[in-house]
Design an enzyme around this catalytic site. Sequence first.
Site, PDB file in Angstrom:
ATOM      1  N   TYR A   1      -1.076  -4.895   5.032  1.00 35.49           N
ATOM      2  CA  TYR A   1      -0.779  -4.276   3.744  1.00 35.49           C
ATOM      3  C   TYR A   1       0.437  -3.357   3.855  1.00 35.49           C
ATOM      4  O   TYR A   1       1.368  -3.440   3.054  1.00 35.49           O
ATOM      5  CB  TYR A   1      -1.999  -3.495   3.248  1.00 35.49           C
ATOM      6  CG  TYR A   1      -1.803  -2.865   1.892  1.00 35.49           C
ATOM      7  CD1 TYR A   1      -1.961  -3.610   0.738  1.00 35.49           C
ATOM      8  CD2 TYR A   1      -1.454  -1.517   1.769  1.00 35.49           C
ATOM      9  CE1 TYR A   1      -1.777  -3.041  -0.514  1.00 35.49           C
ATOM     10  CE2 TYR A   1      -1.272  -0.940   0.531  1.00 35.49           C
ATOM     11  CZ  TYR A   1      -1.433  -1.709  -0.611  1.00 35.49           C
ATOM     12  OH  TYR A   1      -1.246  -1.133  -1.843  1.00 35.49           O
TER      13      TYR A   1
ATOM     14  N   SER B   1       3.679   1.020  -2.652  1.00 29.45           N
ATOM     15  CA  SER B   1       2.497   1.799  -2.319  1.00 29.45           C
ATOM     16  C   SER B   1       2.891   2.963  -1.426  1.00 29.45           C
ATOM     17  O   SER B   1       3.821   2.858  -0.617  1.00 29.45           O
ATOM     18  CB  SER B   1       1.476   0.931  -1.585  1.00 29.45           C
ATOM     19  OG  SER B   1       0.410   1.713  -1.092  1.00 29.45           O
TER      20      SER B   1
END
Length: 94
Positions: A74, A61
């Site tokens: 995350y 990501s």
Amino acid sequence: DILFNNAGTGTPPVPMEDLTYDQWRTCVDTNLTGAFLCSQAAFRAFKAQDPVGGRIINNGSISAEVPRPNSAPYTSTKHAITGLTKSWAPPRGG
């Protein structure tokens, strides 16, 4: 053969002091431990087959480089996916 690790989950965007351990654990288990376990199983299968080999794609990501506010679990796991990928990659140029 190919494995594409794409699972990912986040946590509510709360300050670290308000994040629960269960929220942290769910994110780490899904995003990092899941990729590890699937990759480990794929490595075993790739080595056992004839011909030997396969590909693993780990989807990371942009958050690993540009984290969103209050996204520590995350972001941490996406950094870790980069490290996992690099640590298992075959040597270059050899």
